[in-house]
Design a protein around this motif. Sequence first.
Motif, PDB file in Angstrom:
ATOM      1  N   ASN A  83       0.862  -1.172   0.000  1.00  0.00           N
ATOM      2  CA  ASN A  83       0.000   0.000   0.000  1.00  0.00           C
ATOM      3  C   ASN A  83       0.901   1.226   0.000  1.00  0.00           C
ATOM      4  O   ASN A  83       1.463   1.601   1.035  1.00  0.00           O
ATOM      5  CB  ASN A  83      -0.908  -0.001   1.230  1.00  0.00           C
ATOM      6  N   GLN A 126       0.288   4.197  -0.061  1.00  0.00           N
ATOM      7  CA  GLN A 126      -0.208   5.339   0.701  1.00  0.00           C
ATOM      8  C   GLN A 126       0.087   5.203   2.199  1.00  0.00           C
ATOM      9  O   GLN A 126      -0.238   6.104   2.971  1.00  0.00           O
ATOM     10  CB  GLN A 126      -1.718   5.506   0.496  1.00  0.00           C
ATOM     11  N   LYS A 127       0.686   4.079   2.579  1.00  0.00           N
ATOM     12  CA  LYS A 127       0.931   3.840   4.004  1.00  0.00           C
ATOM     13  C   LYS A 127       2.435   3.771   4.253  1.00  0.00           C
ATOM     14  O   LYS A 127       3.100   2.823   3.839  1.00  0.00           O
ATOM     15  CB  LYS A 127       0.246   2.552   4.451  1.00  0.00           C
ATOM     16  N   GLY A 135      -7.973   0.028   2.264  1.00  0.00           N
ATOM     17  CA  GLY A 135      -6.691   0.670   2.525  1.00  0.00           C
ATOM     18  C   GLY A 135      -6.130   0.389   3.899  1.00  0.00           C
ATOM     19  O   GLY A 135      -5.179   1.052   4.334  1.00  0.00           O
ATOM     20  N   ARG A 186      -5.860  -0.108  -5.212  1.00  0.00           N
ATOM     21  CA  ARG A 186      -5.362  -1.144  -4.300  1.00  0.00           C
ATOM     22  C   ARG A 186      -3.922  -0.904  -3.866  1.00  0.00           C
ATOM     23  O   ARG A 186      -3.653  -0.847  -2.667  1.00  0.00           O
ATOM     24  CB  ARG A 186      -5.531  -2.533  -4.930  1.00  0.00           C
ATOM     25  N   HIS A 200      -2.090   1.762  -5.203  1.00  0.00           N
ATOM     26  CA  HIS A 200      -1.946   3.224  -5.241  1.00  0.00           C
ATOM     27  C   HIS A 200      -0.632   3.682  -5.893  1.00  0.00           C
ATOM     28  O   HIS A 200       0.041   4.578  -5.395  1.00  0.00           O
ATOM     29  CB  HIS A 200      -2.072   3.797  -3.825  1.00  0.00           C
TER      30      HIS A 200
END
Length: 533
Positions: free
Chosen positions: A295, A297-298, A417, A452, A454
């Motif tokens: 991920n 975004q993390k 997410g 998914r 990103h």
Amino acid sequence: MKNEFSTMRSTTPHRFSRRGFLKTAGGLSAALAFSASLSACSADAATSGRRRIEAGISYTLSTGFDPMVTSGATPMAANLHLFEGLVDLHPATRKPYAALATEMPQRVDATTYDIQLREGARFHDGSPVTPDDVVFSFERVLNPENGSAALSFVSFIDRVEPQGSHGVRFHLKYGFTLFNERLSAVKIVPRAIVEKDPKAFDARPVGSGPYSFVRALKDNRIDFQKFEDYNGPYPATVDEMTWFLLSDAAARVTAQDSDRVQAIEDVPYLDTRWLKDRSDLEQVPSFGMLFIMFNLQKPPFDNVLVRQALHYGLDTERVIQRGLLGNGAAATSYMHREHPDYMPAETVYEYNPQKAADLLSQAGVDSLKFTVFSTDTAWVKDVMPVILESWNSLPGVSVDLKALQSGALYAQNVDTGEYGVCVAPGDPSVFGNDLDLLLSWWFRGKTWADKRFHWAGTPEHTQTLELMDRAVRTENHDEAKKYWGQAINIIADQVPLYPIFHRKLPTAWHGNELKGFQPLPTTGLSFLGVERA
């Protein structure tokens, strides 16, 4: 039934591995239920004198059969026998052949192709296959409101129009060199039946393939029968066919070992050696992979150095040997070595724990603690402890595991997410085998790259798509491979989603009973052109 099963077990104890015995003990009720069901089928067949094929399938029915939207392994395999495309890929060789088309498409110019339909082709309800059915079949896939998984595979098509009583003309948005192969992604359906009741069609499919649908019982079986009016290249060779849905490995292996079915897919790796003494068995190399998805975004997984570190910190050969008993190959590219367009990536993640530690240090990560999300698929459960062992041996790294049913994994953790790292299986080669399709599944469209992992919108993702576009628009295959290779190198360097290994698919069958059977490099079984000896 109980006595019959006990007798079979007592006379063949040497054929069962330790794990196979435990599975059989745990799955006894499934095996007994299967025996009763098959005995009834055999009795009916013997009474009628009809020729039959029986098979053991490892997945239950998770979706319907409508080829526009289905993605379940079992209905996808069943549809090989129920439906046809204008051009299809042979399930075993993956080579294109004219199916509903009389011959391969005729090129008019770079963006125009003509196709003539097979004369006399009919759907299972007796109605003729018409150009209107072909146009309808493509238009419903091309309509984004219908949510077809095949849309991204045929988005290069601008429109399809009928030509006379037996022809269709395709107009493309741009020259697309894989046109012939890609036609297999769309199956031709009867417009009148689908428009009348789409839900009924999804449950009781009507196609033009060599076998017609009889019934499907969830978690139990699918019954087919010979379509007498089929006049295509792979006519049915038996009167009836039954697929038993044996998700319990013990019942599936027992069925094969006791000669109650002629073939099974997904042989457990621990049972392959002794089952070879009883059956023909082959472990076919496949594109089917276990991948790591991050991920982006993390944090800290938005840092490419952290993603690379976890790949270098994975003892993949040990994972394959211990978890798969050697039935896989460590990824040296996005593609497996047996693919016709295989080319090694510039970055290959050989096990190097020191390099992994150095990369984490460069990323400023002194302590990395996370949960890896995965599926509860049997072979995935076998390899995950070895993966965790590798990662947890890295300094400052602590990883635990949460395994979920595949649907729950994506609905509750990936699509929301919530996850940081996901390890899961995937194999889009059930839709086609060309390199652009296999790349497009994860890297085109919004489902994966956008929603998914990103990666969409990054310079690297944009460049990857540009290279993929160049590849399919050039008519020189060597030049296309150059562009694909550059795209793969970006993906291998950035690893937003990238394979750990590609696995072998073990299939068992009785060669003395099935003439012409070939195991598949994808999930499922195919009996196209297979005769019952």
